[in-house]
Design an enzyme around this catalytic site. Structure first.
Site, short mmCIF file in Angstrom:
data_model
loop_
_atom_site.label_atom_id
_atom_site.label_comp_id
_atom_site.label_asym_id
_atom_site.label_seq_id
_atom_site.Cartn_x
_atom_site.Cartn_y
_atom_site.Cartn_z
N ARG A 294 0.83 -1.21 0.00
CA ARG A 294 0.00 0.00 0.00
C ARG A 294 0.86 1.27 0.00
NH1 ARG A 294 -4.73 0.48 4.39
NH2 ARG A 294 -3.08 0.50 5.97
N ARG B 255 -0.79 -5.44 14.40
CA ARG B 255 -2.10 -4.79 14.26
C ARG B 255 -3.21 -5.82 14.07
NH1 ARG B 255 -0.86 -0.99 9.51
NH2 ARG B 255 -3.06 -0.43 9.57
P1 AMP Z 1 -6.06 3.23 10.99
O1 AMP Z 1 -5.69 4.36 10.11
O2 AMP Z 1 -7.52 3.18 11.30
O3 AMP Z 1 -5.52 1.91 10.49
O4 AMP Z 1 -5.33 3.48 12.39
C1 AMP Z 1 -3.93 3.52 12.49
C2 AMP Z 1 -3.51 3.43 13.95
O5 AMP Z 1 -4.04 4.53 14.67
C3 AMP Z 1 -3.99 2.19 14.68
O6 AMP Z 1 -3.16 1.05 14.46
C4 AMP Z 1 -3.93 2.69 16.13
O7 AMP Z 1 -2.59 2.73 16.60
C5 AMP Z 1 -4.39 4.14 15.99
N1 AMP Z 1 -5.86 4.22 16.14
C6 AMP Z 1 -6.77 4.57 15.18
N2 AMP Z 1 -8.02 4.54 15.67
C7 AMP Z 1 -7.92 4.15 16.97
C8 AMP Z 1 -8.86 3.90 18.01
N3 AMP Z 1 -10.18 4.03 17.81
N4 AMP Z 1 -8.38 3.53 19.22
C9 AMP Z 1 -7.06 3.41 19.44
N5 AMP Z 1 -6.12 3.58 18.51
C10 AMP Z 1 -6.54 3.96 17.27
#
Ligand code: AMP
Length: 221
Positions: free
Chosen positions: A127, A172
């Site tokens: 990606r 993740r």
């Molecule tokens: P994403 O862009 O949704 O894949 O999020 C990237 C990273 O941001 C995640 O792996 C978490 O470290 C953090 N993150 C995003 N949303 C949340 C959430 N609701 N709670 C805790 N960490 C979050």
């Protein structure tokens, strides 16, 4: 409509969220994007979030919930929203329920994007995202940019997210299974979950999602 989008990293949540939000005329609220914006602005919140994000862990609930609440309370989210990446564990889902209850509103649907695990790692490792706009997403094999490293849409620089390395992706995924997946059962008990396959062309997945959301609306009538 008020919708929550769930699915493992690499399920295409971001891509679908942008398209669905446009079709449904609601703002796309991504906690990941909000954290990344804080990181680029080098805010205190950004500094805190980065250490958790780079390790593939969740940012602590207290700051995440406060940030999401603040965004949901902006005027553009009054008529509805599409949440992407929030809630990510049961305690965030409970906090969201309390917030909605205090406003006397409810969620309309939880859209669950399913994708096999081997596919997830392939998708994420290749990606590439535009620095100007995180909705401009490419893949080195599946949807390469015409010119390597340059966004087809706006000419911005394409980069690999720090947390898209294979090691962090595996972490993740583990976090997804242990902490996020339980929210699907939580929402199933509220009758909100619509599961669709996130395999195939992007347009088809959007169509599937819209159909699933229509079905939800009809059932709620
Ligand atoms: P994403 O862009 O949704 O894949 O999020 C990237 C990273 O941001 C995640 O792996 C978490 O470290 C953090 N993150 C995003 N949303 C949340 C959430 N609701 N709670 C805790 N960490 C979050």
């Amino acid at each position: 409509m008020r919708i929550v989008l769930v699915g493992p990293p690499g399920a295409g949540k971001g891509t679908q969220a942008v398209r669905l939000a446009e079709k449904l005329a609601v703002p796309h609220i991504s906690t990941g994007d909000l954290f990344r914006a804080n990181i680029s602005r080098q805010t205190e919140l950004g500094k805190l979030a980065k250490s958790y994000m780079d390790a593939g862990n969740l940012v602590p609930d207290e700051v995440t919930i406060a940030m999401a609440k603040d965004r949901m309370e902006q005027p553009d989210a009054e008529g509805g929203f599409l949440l992407d990446g929030f809630p990510r564990n049961v305690s965030q889902a409970e906090a969201l329920d309390r917030l909605l209850q205090s406003e006397a509103i409810t969620l309309d649907a939880v859209l669950d994007l399913e994708v096999p695990e081997e596919e997830v790692v392939k998708r994420i490792a290749g990606r590439r995202i535009c620095r100007n706009d995180s909705s401009h997403v490419f893949h080195v094999t599946y949807s390469p940019a015409k010119q390597e490293g340059v966004c087809d849409v706006c000419g911005g620089e394409l980069y690999q997210r720090d947390d898209d390395s294979e090691e962090t992706v595996r972490k993740r995924l583990e976090v997804y299974h242990t902490q996020t997946e339980p929210i699907i059962d939580y929402y199933k008990s509220q009758g909100l979950v619509r599961t669709i396959s996130s395999l195939g062309p992007v347009d088809e997945i959007t169509e599937r999602a819209l159909e699933a959301l229509k079905a939800e609306k009809a059932e709620n009538k």
